[in-house]
Scaffold this active site. Structure first.
Site, PDB file in Angstrom:
ATOM      1  N   ARG A 332       0.875  -1.220  -0.002  1.00 35.78           N
ATOM      2  CA  ARG A 332       0.108   0.019   0.062  1.00 35.78           C
ATOM      3  C   ARG A 332       0.731   1.212   0.133  1.00 35.78           C
ATOM      4  O   ARG A 332       0.057   2.382  -0.028  1.00 35.78           O
ATOM      5  CB  ARG A 332      -0.840   0.104   1.233  1.00 35.78           C
ATOM      6  CG  ARG A 332      -1.914  -0.952   1.345  1.00 35.78           C
ATOM      7  CD  ARG A 332      -3.034  -0.788   0.365  1.00 35.78           C
ATOM      8  NE  ARG A 332      -3.936  -1.855   0.263  1.00 35.78           N
ATOM      9  CZ  ARG A 332      -4.935  -2.055   1.250  1.00 35.78           C
ATOM     10  NH1 ARG A 332      -4.998  -1.329   2.031  1.00 35.78           N
ATOM     11  NH2 ARG A 332      -5.588  -3.011   0.904  1.00 35.78           N
ATOM     12  N   ARG A 342       6.775   4.906   3.968  1.00 37.51           N
ATOM     13  CA  ARG A 342       6.542   3.609   4.702  1.00 37.51           C
ATOM     14  C   ARG A 342       7.070   2.409   3.884  1.00 37.51           C
ATOM     15  O   ARG A 342       7.066   2.589   2.577  1.00 37.51           O
ATOM     16  CB  ARG A 342       5.315   3.508   5.263  1.00 37.51           C
ATOM     17  CG  ARG A 342       4.903   4.403   6.606  1.00 37.51           C
ATOM     18  CD  ARG A 342       3.890   3.868   7.088  1.00 37.51           C
ATOM     19  NE  ARG A 342       2.558   4.005   6.184  1.00 37.51           N
ATOM     20  CZ  ARG A 342       1.174   3.493   6.735  1.00 37.51           C
ATOM     21  NH1 ARG A 342       1.127   2.788   7.661  1.00 37.51           N
ATOM     22  NH2 ARG A 342       0.277   3.565   5.993  1.00 37.51           N
ATOM     23  N   ARG A 348      -3.125  -6.530   8.114  1.00 36.13           N
ATOM     24  CA  ARG A 348      -4.528  -6.648   7.801  1.00 36.13           C
ATOM     25  C   ARG A 348      -4.835  -6.270   6.378  1.00 36.13           C
ATOM     26  O   ARG A 348      -5.520  -7.077   5.712  1.00 36.13           O
ATOM     27  CB  ARG A 348      -5.335  -5.589   8.724  1.00 36.13           C
ATOM     28  CG  ARG A 348      -5.497  -4.213   8.232  1.00 36.13           C
ATOM     29  CD  ARG A 348      -6.677  -3.587   9.018  1.00 36.13           C
ATOM     30  NE  ARG A 348      -6.511  -3.308  10.278  1.00 36.13           N
ATOM     31  CZ  ARG A 348      -5.859  -2.248  10.840  1.00 36.13           C
ATOM     32  NH1 ARG A 348      -5.585  -1.081   9.901  1.00 36.13           N
ATOM     33  NH2 ARG A 348      -5.953  -2.024  12.155  1.00 36.13           N
ATOM     34  N   ASP A 349      -3.997  -5.144   5.890  1.00 35.45           N
ATOM     35  CA  ASP A 349      -4.254  -5.034   4.507  1.00 35.45           C
ATOM     36  C   ASP A 349      -3.912  -5.961   3.611  1.00 35.45           C
ATOM     37  O   ASP A 349      -4.686  -6.592   2.526  1.00 35.45           O
ATOM     38  CB  ASP A 349      -3.481  -3.862   4.196  1.00 35.45           C
ATOM     39  CG  ASP A 349      -4.180  -2.360   4.726  1.00 35.45           C
ATOM     40  OD1 ASP A 349      -5.203  -2.611   5.523  1.00 35.45           O
ATOM     41  OD2 ASP A 349      -3.579  -1.354   4.703  1.00 35.45           O
ATOM     42  N   TRP A 487     -10.014  -2.701  12.906  1.00 35.56           N
ATOM     43  CA  TRP A 487     -10.043  -2.484  11.290  1.00 35.56           C
ATOM     44  C   TRP A 487      -9.709  -0.899  10.971  1.00 35.56           C
ATOM     45  O   TRP A 487      -9.060  -0.446  10.150  1.00 35.56           O
ATOM     46  CB  TRP A 487     -10.842  -2.985  10.508  1.00 35.56           C
ATOM     47  CG  TRP A 487     -10.847  -2.152   9.026  1.00 35.56           C
ATOM     48  CD1 TRP A 487     -10.131  -2.794   7.997  1.00 35.56           C
ATOM     49  CD2 TRP A 487     -11.588  -1.269   8.675  1.00 35.56           C
ATOM     50  NE1 TRP A 487     -10.545  -2.170   6.795  1.00 35.56           N
ATOM     51  CE2 TRP A 487     -11.330  -0.963   7.139  1.00 35.56           C
ATOM     52  CE3 TRP A 487     -12.473  -0.448   9.106  1.00 35.56           C
ATOM     53  CZ2 TRP A 487     -11.690  -0.073   6.457  1.00 35.56           C
ATOM     54  CZ3 TRP A 487     -13.022   0.793   8.308  1.00 35.56           C
ATOM     55  CH2 TRP A 487     -12.602   1.001   6.967  1.00 35.56           C
ATOM     56  N   ASP A 489      -8.249   2.353  11.605  1.00 36.95           N
ATOM     57  CA  ASP A 489      -6.966   2.890  12.109  1.00 36.95           C
ATOM     58  C   ASP A 489      -7.342   4.120  13.204  1.00 36.95           C
ATOM     59  O   ASP A 489      -6.592   4.321  14.120  1.00 36.95           O
ATOM     60  CB  ASP A 489      -6.209   3.639  11.235  1.00 36.95           C
ATOM     61  CG  ASP A 489      -5.475   2.683  10.322  1.00 36.95           C
ATOM     62  OD1 ASP A 489      -5.016   1.459  10.798  1.00 36.95           O
ATOM     63  OD2 ASP A 489      -5.154   2.681   9.162  1.00 36.95           O
ATOM     64  N   GLN A 691      -9.728   5.501  -1.744  1.00 42.87           N
ATOM     65  CA  GLN A 691      -9.844   5.227  -0.482  1.00 42.87           C
ATOM     66  C   GLN A 691     -11.175   5.732   0.350  1.00 42.87           C
ATOM     67  O   GLN A 691     -11.859   5.153   0.801  1.00 42.87           O
ATOM     68  CB  GLN A 691      -8.889   5.610   0.353  1.00 42.87           C
ATOM     69  CG  GLN A 691      -8.883   5.259   1.940  1.00 42.87           C
ATOM     70  CD  GLN A 691      -7.929   5.813   2.715  1.00 42.87           C
ATOM     71  OE1 GLN A 691      -8.064   7.152   2.775  1.00 42.87           O
ATOM     72  NE2 GLN A 691      -6.828   5.305   3.434  1.00 42.87           N
ATOM     73  N   THR A 710      -5.937   0.558  -2.183  1.00 39.79           N
ATOM     74  CA  THR A 710      -7.039   0.531  -1.083  1.00 39.79           C
ATOM     75  C   THR A 710      -7.553  -0.842  -0.822  1.00 39.79           C
ATOM     76  O   THR A 710      -7.755  -1.348  -2.270  1.00 39.79           O
ATOM     77  CB  THR A 710      -8.167   1.755  -1.254  1.00 39.79           C
ATOM     78  OG1 THR A 710      -9.619   1.121  -1.217  1.00 39.79           O
ATOM     79  CG2 THR A 710      -8.292   2.186  -2.718  1.00 39.79           C
TER      80      THR A 710
END
Ligand code: GLC
Length: 806
Positions: A332, A342, A348-349, A487, A489, A691, A710
């Site tokens: 992502r 990052r 989770r993604d 889920w 954030d 997103q 997304t």
């Protein structure tokens, strides 16, 4: 207002007006090297990691936007007029130059026509090589001979995004660039392995390897001095900022055209010479296009649909699968919104992404699942953000020196329980089950995999640890704790409790039980009665506990650590939340009456013509017991926008309830295809899910942001194919159980499953939304569709309707 259209035949989106309101992006590369580019070839390139192995620079969120990129300039030697092959960076008025762009699957084509000169530039990264090809054709469409000069420009990075943006002394004086034998090489002087090259299929008439020499003092990419003067400077230096610029002088007779290939790759001069030789052969370039086309054709042919919903067809057959695949490939962190700060995988993604495309990319899904299993701790929670190379047995211990991975110190930090999110690993259980259902690879469950904090066990045992962790991490009421976040954030409940995670836990348990029961009954060597009993009991307990989450007309979202319910009738803000209601139904935990009421409340409170809002009304008062969501601007992101990712959960939930009309109503609302003529509102590209879309509480209601990267890509694909069209692989059969609007009279799907092809026609003569009357397999009525022989093709006719007595 429209800026372009879908060219279905060529699987391209054609941007006819390139002055789109925000960058419209595409992704090149399907292996380790990737370029993120926009409709004017602005963008950047990286190898494996956008943070640690950046090949070219990008000035994110800058003015003007999307620079630098992969630029070609043209200059008329007689008139001294100059322009670029894409609208930016020169930016000639669009009334004078005819520009367009075609974004295709792993390539983009850029067209220009100006002063009787026509150009096409095609950018692509071929299979099997880490190189960006700029394939440029220029044609003299006039009646006079023309003398032209072509200049290229791309800006090398110093590998790491941090050293490029913060402390130049550690990088700028350690790297140099020079030209020799038709190849520009940029290298770190004392770190072999960090070279980049730029080369071309022709002998250049000039070059620059220093950015500032090419651009000139106080000039920009819009008006490089070398282009103005018609001469590169031949710059090269140890230290300084570097670029790839070649100059080529051309004479083109009327009607004559020429094709030039520029090549930008990671590797040293020697590699550059090999690549130059390979792709100076235009047949090899054309062959690489065919290979990429076959690559995508093969993926897309694993599932093609033909329904009465045009937008659903165009997106599902091409663009949504493409988006979902790109997420699995590049995770992502590479876009114009996240520009490389990052790296690694978000637990989770990635787990969700890997669930959605095992039919078209089983190898990548398997690899991702393994990486996630290795990043699971023995306690059963996953490392929220991790670098797969930390745990890869094939990567040698000296990985810390590799240019592509996060430093080891980070690894120790992310191990701590305080860093854990309550949902992360739960997503992995259904992903594994889905993988096994798709491929039939039951042996995978017995494969030994290490844990992040030491020791190893089978895939199957890892799954149990995940379920056990959520079972342990419950509050007084038996509802799962929210921990750092679930889920969402921005919902930071800590010791407070999360309805979403409780329902997700229930879903993961059900998925696990389906698998375990199959193994116990049908597979050899599985004596797991004890497990089945344990997790059946656990499932019952979770379901019982979840009943407390019901609040008259809908499910609450959670409970703060101080015992206050979130998302109740009494709340004025954040009254109704999408995640808990959709998951109550989708997980199967909700009682039927409650499920329908919950989804009715979702429609009443959260429906907009752009999709379902995540919650409503927006928070306007900060409340740290609930979390950061209460500090986000009203109507944006997690605070009451149409957050795309959970929308498909609602479509699937409606299908669980048998309400195909609502499922498709919600689908169509979010569907970017149907916003192609509303770009003045949407702004973002209509071929990818974004997103979020700004919600009712925001003055720019309807504006979409953050394309491509997304979870809505994967989930939209999954919900359409598995729930609305209802075609789902089971352990050893293919289930067809659609849930469609009553007015759909029929639809067709071609589905490859375990190397056989199923050509499915679903007929709905009675106009029902759900329910199967009969299934014909190659003309014979069957109760289920078994796995057929590899390489065979089968006709299936499914008739929907109530059961008849005859
Ligand atoms: C972002 C994150 C994802 C999270 C979602 C909702 O998309 O990548 O992990 O679930 O936001 O907060």
């Amino acid at each position: 207002m429209e800026y372009g259209f879908f060219d279905e035949k060529n699987r391209e989106y054609v941007i006819e007006r390139v002055d789109v309101p925000v960058s419209w992006t595409n992704y090149l590369g399907v292996e380790d090297t990737c370029a993120v580019i926009n409709q004017t070839a602005g963008g950047y390139m990286f190898h494996k990691s956008p943070e640690y192995h950046r090949m070219t620079r990008f000035r994110g969120n800058a003015v003007p936007m999307d620079r630098p990129g992969f630029d070609l300039y043209l200059r008329d030697t007689q008139t001294k007029d100059y322009w670029s092959a894409t609208w930016q960076p020169v930016g000639k008025p669009l009334e004078q130059v005819d520009y367009s762009c075609r974004h295709g699957l792993s390539y983009s084509r850029y067209f220009s026509r100006y002063a009787d000169i026509e150009t096409e530039m095609r950018l692509t990264i071929p299979l099997g090589e880490d190189v960006l090809l700029w394939d440029f054709t220029v044609e003299n469409a006039g009646s006079q001979m023309r003398e032209l000069q072509i200049f290229s420009f791309c800006e090398f990075s110093f590998h790491g995004v941090a050293s490029d943006n913060q402390n130049f002394q550690m990088s700028m004086y350690c790297a140099g660039a020079g030209y020799q034998d038709g190849v520009i090489e940029q290298k770190m002087f004392y770190e072999p392995g960090k070279e980049q090259y730029f080369t071309a299929s022709f002998r250049p008439d000039g070059y620059d390897t220093l950015r500032d020499s090419f651009l000139g003092l106080y000039h920009t990419e819009q008006n490089p001095e070398a282009v103005l003067k018609g001469q590169c400077t031949g710059s090269a230096e140890a230290g300084n900022n570097h670029c790839g610029s070649f100059q080529k002088n051309l004479k083109l007779e009327a009607g004559e055209s020429i094709r030039l290939i520029f090549m930008l790759g990671s590797g040293n001069r020697k590699k550059g010479l090999r690549i130059r030789e390979k792709y100076s052969n235009l047949n090899r370039v054309d062959q690489s296009y065919r290979e990429l086309r076959d690559y995508w054709d093969d993926k897309l042919s694993s599932l093609q649909i033909q329904t009465p919903d045009k937008g659903m067809n165009v997106l599902t057959n091409t663009w949504t699968l493409y988006q979902a695949e790109i997420n699995v490939m590049f995770s992502r962190f590479a876009s114009f919104i996240e520009v490389g700060g990052r790296t690694g995988l978000g637990y989770r993604d990635t787990a969700q992404d890997a669930m959605c495309v095992p039919h078209s990319n089983p190898e990548k899904c398997r690899q991702r699942i393994l990486q996630l299993l290795r990043a699971l701790t023995t306690r059963g929670y996953g490392l929220h953000l991790f670098e797969p190379e930390w745990f890869d047995p094939d990567v040698k211990p000296e990985y810390a020196d590799s240019p592509t991975v996060v430093p080891t110190a980070e690894k120790d930090r992310v191990h701590k329980l305080e860093q854990a999110c309550s949902d992360d690993a739960l997503w992995l259980v259904p992903s594994i089950v889905e993988y096994v259902k798709e491929t039939g690879e039951m042996e995978f469950l017995k494969e030994k995999v290490t844990y992040a904090d030491g020791g190893e066990d089978t895939v199957y045992e890892h799954m149990k640890r995940i379920l056990d962790f959520s079972h342990e991490q419950v509050g007084k009421t038996g509802i799962c704790k929210g921990l750092r976040a679930d889920w969402n954030d921005c919902l930071n409940l800590g010791g407070g409790e999360s309805a979403l995670v409780t329902f997700l836990h229930y879903w993961a348990i059900s998925n696990f039980l389906e698998l375990a029961e199959y193994l116990q009954d049908k597979a050899e060597g599985w004596e797991i009665d004890g497990d089945i009993k344990k997790y059946r009991d656990m499932g019952k307990q979770v379901k019982k506990a979840s009943e407390q989450l019901w609040d008259k007309e809908w499910y609450i979202r959670g409970i703060t650590k101080n015992g206050k319910s979130i998302g109740t009738m009494e709340d004025e803000q954040g009254k109704v939340h999408l995640e808990s209601n959709a998951w109550a139904v989708l997980s199967g935990a909700a009682e039927p009456g409650r499920g329908a009421a919950a989804m009715d409340s979702v429609e009443k409170w959260l429906y907009t013509p752009y999709g379902l809002q995540l919650n409503a009304p927006a928070y306007t008062k900060r409340d740290d017991d609930i979390g950061f969501v209460t500090r986000v601007c009203p109507g944006l992101k997690e605070n009451a926008s149409v957050f795309s990712h959970p929308n498909p959960w609602a479509w699937a939930a409606e299908c669980v309830l048998g309400r195909g009309d609502k499922a498709v109503k919600f689908y169509d609302a979010l569907c970017p295809y149907y916003q192609n003529d509303k770009i003045e509102i949407r702004e973002a590209e209509p071929y990818s899910y974004c997103q979020f879309i700004m919600g009712k509480d925001h003055e720019c209601y309807g504006r979409a942001r953050h394309p491509f990267m997304t979870g809505s890509g994967g989930w939209a694909y999954f919900a359409v194919t598995h729930y609305i069209l209802g075609i789902r692989p089971e352990m050893d059969s293919l289930l067809i159980d659609p849930c469609i609007p009553g007015e759909w009279k029929e639809f067709a799907v071609k589905r490859r499953w375990r190397n056989a092809e199923y050509q499915i026609r679903v007929e709905n003569p009675d106009g029902v939304m759900k329910g199967i009357r009969s299934v014909l397999l190659d003309g014979k009525e069957v109760s289920e569709i078994p796995q057929m022989k590899e390489g065979t093709v089968h006709q299936i006719i499914v008739r929907m309707g109530g059961k008849t007595d005859d």
